[in-house]
Write a protein that holds these residues in place. Sequence first.
Motif, short mmCIF file in Angstrom:
data_model
loop_
_atom_site.label_atom_id
_atom_site.label_comp_id
_atom_site.label_asym_id
_atom_site.label_seq_id
_atom_site.Cartn_x
_atom_site.Cartn_y
_atom_site.Cartn_z
N GLU A 1 43.48 -104.27 38.28
CA GLU A 1 43.78 -105.69 38.42
C GLU A 1 43.90 -106.43 37.08
OE1 GLU A 1 44.11 -107.75 41.17
OE2 GLU A 1 44.14 -106.08 42.57
N PRO B 1 37.44 -112.20 45.95
CA PRO B 1 38.82 -112.56 46.33
C PRO B 1 39.14 -113.98 45.87
CG PRO B 1 37.68 -111.50 48.16
CD PRO B 1 36.65 -111.76 47.11
N GLU C 1 45.94 -110.81 40.39
CA GLU C 1 46.74 -111.08 41.59
C GLU C 1 45.85 -111.28 42.82
OE1 GLU C 1 50.33 -109.02 44.23
OE2 GLU C 1 49.63 -108.07 42.38
N HIS C 2 44.78 -110.51 42.92
CA HIS C 2 43.94 -110.55 44.13
C HIS C 2 42.53 -111.06 43.90
CE1 HIS C 2 46.93 -107.22 44.79
NE2 HIS C 2 47.14 -107.95 45.88
#
Length: 687
Positions: free
Chosen positions: A59, A410, A460-461
Amino acid sequence: MNKIAQKMLHHKKGIVALFAVLAVLCALLSRRVKVDYNMMHYLPKDAPSTIALDVMEEEYSAKTANCRIMIEDAAIPEALALKKQLQQVPGVSEVMWLDDYANVYAPLETLDGDTVESWYKEGNVLFTCYVDEDDLYSHLMDIRAVVGEDAAMSGEAVNTGMATESTTRELKMVMAIALPLVFLILLLTTTSWFEPVLFMATIGVAIVLNMGTNLAFGTISFVTNAAGSVLQLAVSMDYSIFLLHSFSRFRASGMDVQDAMSHAVKDSFSSVTSSALTTVIGFAALILMRFRIGPDMGVVMAKAIVFSLLCVLVFLPCLAVLCYKLIDKTQHRSFIPTFRGFSYFVMKVKVPVLILFILLAVPSFVAKDRIDFAYGSSEIYGDASTQIGADAIRINEEFGRSNQIVCMVPRGDTAREKALSDAFKTIPEVTEVLSYTDTVGSSIPEEYVPKTQRELLISEHYTRMVISTSVGVDGEIPFAVATQLRETAQEYYPDAYLIAGEAVNTLDMRDTVTEDDIVVNGIAVGAIFLILLITFKSLSLPAILVFVIESAIWMNLAVPYLTGERLNYIAYLIINTVQLGATVDYAILFTNKYLENRRENSRWHAARITVRETVVSILTSGSILCIAGSMLGALSTNGVISQLGYLVGRGAVLSCCMVLFVLPTCLCLFDGLVQKTSLGLRFEKNY
């Protein structure tokens, strides 16, 4: 077996040439084997911290710090200039200092005092940075060139990188000192000046073959690399001695050279292979560990013993037959005493020794489980005897311990992220939380945030929080803090958070290796018990032999508890199986001789004769193992390897003492039970 040996000796020149070629080839291949010095890489793939690290690597391009650098007596402009230089060093990124958290151009008195003192205290500057794991040692030397010799450096990257250079250098020193000492022992315990050359050549070829074939694994651990060759030399040298002693005996009976050697191979095959099998089992038990240094070492060392066995049963017979004239020409008188007086002494002190054994065995069993254990790599260079240890102490004394832990959750719910960040800050040991909502705020659009901050904190996440704590990475307090951080994250993001960091990794390592303990030791003891059961066709003899050697292991492990030494758990796990597998051979040798002598003698007389007949073989093998282990312990600055070396050396001495002083008494006391629980074993003189 005799016919196979005859055919083998018929092609002796070709076999010797083949082994020589393979040895040269493997010597070249061994240089291509990579060594991994990071213990965290050997955590199970399903460990929570391993999963977190894998996700974080996917990530985020920005890395979290793994190195601390302290510069003494530096002004702010000098610190800013050094920071820029560090950012230009190849392999160095994410260099952080006070200017990332406060305006250093303003008067320091106007800034938050705690923030300032975390990075700049009494003229001392503390940088944190990430150092790329590829070619770590080279990167660290480049950093040292920038910051100077007086600077202090610590952290996971420093421990791992410096271990790369020091372990290789120290291993050469160990072999340079141990080999002449082993050679001297062999000279004293043989009757030919040339026989020790054959012993060393045989085991040397076996070691090189094992090192070269490690290329099949691509990478091996630093523990395996450092201890493997030394342990192979120590535990398999006696195989060669068994064979050549048998060869000499058959030649003395009048056989020609080739017949004597073929009979020697047949005669020693059973004892050598059974001895090797128990050692292989000891190492192979490590394969069952979830912590993957165990399987790494287990496979490599089991393979090493197989190569030693192959060289002793194939290469050595051919080489010895080709060189028998040199053996004959270099004969000398025996330097070994008869040990008749020693055998009488053993029998004379049997009662006080047995009482002492009972008094030591039970407390040792209890003490071994109360050792203060270390689990990670943070204390491998933990004392001031090395530059790494001294630097870490200097930094900790000035700025306190620091341990960064990363929590990923998240992204998308900024209110919950802020609540979690605030909850982390309530933990007393947490000194700082670097998060997107704290540093940027939820109201500023992401496109207006500098790229460096975005890459560090959001992906992104996930959104990432970098949590700084005032505790180390190994021990009950760091583990308690790591557990509390996990529990806090679970409260706000049930089963949706990921936490990584050296302290969390070490906590997972502790949980993994302590689970391995019962399984690995249980399998090793059970497997060796089964081999002894088959070998002796007895229920009682395996129990006696395993108990005697296990007692030596308990006493060995009780020493760190009594001295207050903090023992790395990896060394603890490995010595449990290695000492059992490597030294139970002494007990097997003694018991075989005792049973042979017992057929025609009373039990106490048989025990005394057996002590006299086996003491040279036991002391030769034990002293080689003791020297190899002690040299590894004394010369290695790597805490895990040094502790393992001392444990091996001390364990060899204790096992020898137990076999020569305690086992004879045990066999005599349980003589009747042994007869009743052994298949086809009956003695004429039952007294």
